[in-house]
Design an enzyme around this catalytic site. Structure first.
Site, PDB file in Angstrom:
ATOM      1  N   MET A  30       0.860  -1.224  -0.011  1.00 33.43           N
ATOM      2  CA  MET A  30      -0.176   0.044   0.240  1.00 33.43           C
ATOM      3  C   MET A  30       0.800   1.220   0.166  1.00 33.43           C
ATOM      4  O   MET A  30       0.604   2.428   0.487  1.00 33.43           O
ATOM      5  CB  MET A  30      -0.917   0.086   1.297  1.00 33.43           C
ATOM      6  CG  MET A  30      -1.825  -1.266   1.128  1.00 33.43           C
ATOM      7  SD  MET A  30      -3.550  -0.945   1.893  1.00 33.43           S
ATOM      8  CE  MET A  30      -2.847  -0.796   3.642  1.00 33.43           C
ATOM      9  N   HIS A  34       9.207   1.165   3.242  1.00 37.71           N
ATOM     10  CA  HIS A  34      10.189   0.963   4.096  1.00 37.71           C
ATOM     11  C   HIS A  34      11.203  -0.088   4.145  1.00 37.71           C
ATOM     12  O   HIS A  34      10.693  -0.888   3.052  1.00 37.71           O
ATOM     13  CB  HIS A  34       9.721   1.118   5.669  1.00 37.71           C
ATOM     14  CG  HIS A  34       8.815   0.302   6.067  1.00 37.71           C
ATOM     15  ND1 HIS A  34       8.922  -1.229   5.907  1.00 37.71           N
ATOM     16  CD2 HIS A  34       7.317   0.274   6.366  1.00 37.71           C
ATOM     17  CE1 HIS A  34       7.832  -1.866   6.303  1.00 37.71           C
ATOM     18  NE2 HIS A  34       7.029  -0.840   6.519  1.00 37.71           N
ATOM     19  N   HIS A  37       9.491  -3.563   3.240  1.00 36.97           N
ATOM     20  CA  HIS A  37       8.873  -3.709   1.746  1.00 36.97           C
ATOM     21  C   HIS A  37       9.917  -4.162   0.860  1.00 36.97           C
ATOM     22  O   HIS A  37      10.070  -4.849   0.047  1.00 36.97           O
ATOM     23  CB  HIS A  37       8.222  -2.609   1.401  1.00 36.97           C
ATOM     24  CG  HIS A  37       6.905  -2.029   1.777  1.00 36.97           C
ATOM     25  ND1 HIS A  37       7.098  -1.163   2.643  1.00 36.97           N
ATOM     26  CD2 HIS A  37       6.148  -2.620   1.837  1.00 36.97           C
ATOM     27  CE1 HIS A  37       5.828  -0.918   3.411  1.00 36.97           C
ATOM     28  NE2 HIS A  37       4.911  -1.821   2.925  1.00 36.97           N
ATOM     29  N   GLN A  61     -10.167  -2.690   2.680  1.00 34.59           N
ATOM     30  CA  GLN A  61      -9.666  -3.234   3.784  1.00 34.59           C
ATOM     31  C   GLN A  61      -9.741  -2.428   5.146  1.00 34.59           C
ATOM     32  O   GLN A  61      -9.191  -2.791   6.202  1.00 34.59           O
ATOM     33  CB  GLN A  61      -8.494  -3.845   3.515  1.00 34.59           C
ATOM     34  CG  GLN A  61      -7.384  -2.934   3.333  1.00 34.59           C
ATOM     35  CD  GLN A  61      -6.089  -3.597   2.935  1.00 34.59           C
ATOM     36  OE1 GLN A  61      -5.892  -4.021   1.800  1.00 34.59           O
ATOM     37  NE2 GLN A  61      -4.845  -3.715   3.807  1.00 34.59           N
ATOM     38  N   GLU A 148       5.764 -11.305   7.108  1.00 35.47           N
ATOM     39  CA  GLU A 148       5.227 -12.035   8.173  1.00 35.47           C
ATOM     40  C   GLU A 148       4.768 -11.223   9.223  1.00 35.47           C
ATOM     41  O   GLU A 148       4.245 -11.709  10.085  1.00 35.47           O
ATOM     42  CB  GLU A 148       6.237 -13.071   8.857  1.00 35.47           C
ATOM     43  CG  GLU A 148       6.691 -14.243   7.918  1.00 35.47           C
ATOM     44  CD  GLU A 148       7.799 -15.120   8.521  1.00 35.47           C
ATOM     45  OE1 GLU A 148       8.411 -14.803   9.735  1.00 35.47           O
ATOM     46  OE2 GLU A 148       7.896 -16.318   8.018  1.00 35.47           O
ATOM     47  N   LEU A 184       8.844  -2.812  11.711  1.00 41.01           N
ATOM     48  CA  LEU A 184       8.850  -1.641  11.027  1.00 41.01           C
ATOM     49  C   LEU A 184       7.331  -1.912  10.295  1.00 41.01           C
ATOM     50  O   LEU A 184       6.915  -3.107   9.880  1.00 41.01           O
ATOM     51  CB  LEU A 184       9.875  -2.039   9.482  1.00 41.01           C
ATOM     52  CG  LEU A 184      11.284  -1.803   9.733  1.00 41.01           C
ATOM     53  CD1 LEU A 184      12.067  -1.703   8.613  1.00 41.01           C
ATOM     54  CD2 LEU A 184      11.657  -0.557  10.872  1.00 41.01           C
ATOM     55  N   SER A 185       6.761  -0.737  10.105  1.00 39.05           N
ATOM     56  CA  SER A 185       5.399  -0.830   9.586  1.00 39.05           C
ATOM     57  C   SER A 185       5.078   0.930   9.044  1.00 39.05           C
ATOM     58  O   SER A 185       5.628   1.920   9.754  1.00 39.05           O
ATOM     59  CB  SER A 185       4.477  -0.755  10.821  1.00 39.05           C
ATOM     60  OG  SER A 185       3.159  -0.466  10.344  1.00 39.05           O
ATOM     61  N   SER A 186       4.343   1.102   8.207  1.00 47.90           N
ATOM     62  CA  SER A 186       4.221   2.215   7.662  1.00 47.90           C
ATOM     63  C   SER A 186       3.396   3.113   8.608  1.00 47.90           C
ATOM     64  O   SER A 186       3.311   4.226   8.832  1.00 47.90           O
ATOM     65  CB  SER A 186       3.295   2.294   6.280  1.00 47.90           C
ATOM     66  OG  SER A 186       4.041   1.351   5.235  1.00 47.90           O
TER      67      SER A 186
HETATM   68  O1  PAF Z   1      -0.062  -5.556   3.664  1.00 47.93           O
HETATM   69  C1  PAF Z   1      -0.454  -4.959   2.926  1.00 47.93           C
HETATM   70  O2  PAF Z   1      -0.048  -3.904   2.473  1.00 47.93           O
HETATM   71  C2  PAF Z   1      -1.943  -4.925   2.305  1.00 47.93           C
HETATM   72  O3  PAF Z   1      -2.820  -5.832   3.216  1.00 47.93           O
HETATM   73  C3  PAF Z   1      -1.937  -5.762   0.795  1.00 47.93           C
HETATM   74  C4  PAF Z   1      -1.543  -7.245   0.879  1.00 47.93           C
HETATM   75  C5  PAF Z   1      -1.205  -4.915   0.044  1.00 47.93           C
HETATM   76  C6  PAF Z   1      -3.278  -5.673   0.355  1.00 47.93           C
HETATM   77  O4  PAF Z   1      -3.729  -4.432   0.076  1.00 47.93           O
END
Ligand code: PAF
Length: 281
Positions: A30, A34, A37, A61, A148, A184-186
């Site tokens: 999305m 970082h 990814h 989502q 993960e 790490l997370s956005s």
């Molecule tokens: O993990 C994410 O960034 C999202 O849930 C994904 C898998 C791209 C689906 O929108």
């Protein structure tokens, strides 16, 4: 790196990539990229694949009171990172390209998506399963890479890929962490400097529970201690801290096979999730 924004251009670009004879890998994201990814892109390149990355902030989502509008969007910086990482193609559709007028289909996955984040975020996994299915149909990858860190998401994706006979290998890539252990997370960008310091209590609480359980300690007591530690640190509410079967995500009371410690809790306005693998002693 080529950037495409409509399906016809995407299909033509993927067909060109296939001329090389290499596998095509998909890294769905999305954006707000970082090092976590980039580890997915590296893993895909490590398999010798031509790497397609998708950036799409998927509205289906997000719940009505979640952070869809605030979700960080910074495509120019993402493009620079992906070019440096050697991605071949960026698929960056807008909402109208992904969900044209009249769109009425949803992929709903039972079992593995029902508890934990599935219960805390109604509709979330149907949104993920639907958009990932669309991305798979659009890009037709041979392999797809997921972090993960979103462990339940990975399990849900493995489930519907198997159930729907999709000929795609799903690869889970270990969570990338900051020096103090925070995954790490956005969404870490939402944390204030004070909250960022407190946030490291989450991997620490999980690490302590893992150590106790792997030594053969009482699972319920280890989970209760982790919840208490998170509460003392300032997390509220704590959605769950649980030991689950690594494949089905059903709760586990005694460790007798591959398991995962999973947790989700809010710090101020930011909801953080994390998980660790747990090995039987
Ligand atoms: O993990 C994410 O960034 C999202 O849930 C994904 C898998 C791209 C689906 O929108």
């Amino acid at each position: 790196m080529q950037i495409v924004r409509n399906i016809a251009d995407l299909r033509a670009a993927v067909a060109k990539l296939r001329i090389s004879g290499d596998k095509v890998a998909l890294v769905p994201t999305m954006g707000a990229l970082h090092a976590g990814h980039i580890a997915l892109v590296d893993a895909a390149r490590g398999r010798g694949a031509q790497v397609v990355v998708s950036i799409f902030v998927n509205p289906t989502q997000f719940g009505p009171n979640e952070d869809l509008d605030a979700y960080p969007r910074r495509e120019a910086a993402d493009v620079a990172l992906l070019e440096a990482a050697g991605a071949a193609l960026l698929w960056a559709p807008d909402v109208a390209a992904m969900y044209p007028a009249g769109f009425a289909t949803s992929i709903s996955v039972g079992g593995v998506s029902e508890r934990w984040d599935g219960a805390a975020r109604p509709g979330h996994f149907a949104g993920v399963a639907t958009v990932v299915t669309k991305l798979f149909q659009q890009v037709t990858p041979d392999i797809a890479f997921f972090g993960e860190k979103d462990y339940q998401q990975l399990a849900v994706i493995r489930r519907f890929v198997a159930d729907l006979d999709m000929p795609i290998e799903i690869v889970g890539v270990p969570t990338q962490r900051d020096d103090d252990g925070l995954a790490l997370s956005s969404r870490n960008a939402y944390l204030s400097p004070d909250e960022r310091l407190v946030a490291r209590a989450l991997p620490r609480a999980l690490g302590e529970a893992k150590a106790v359980i792997e030594r053969g300690g009482d699972v319920a007591a280890a989970l209760a201690a982790a919840v208490a530690r998170l509460g003392e640190a300032g997390f509220s509410p704590i959605d769950y801290v649980a030991l689950v079967d690594a494949a089905t995500l059903e709760p586990v009371e005694r460790l007798d096979g591959p398991a995962r410690l999973i947790a989700a809790a809010k710090l101020g306005k930011t909801r953080l999730i994390d998980n660790l693998g747990v090995e039987a002693p």
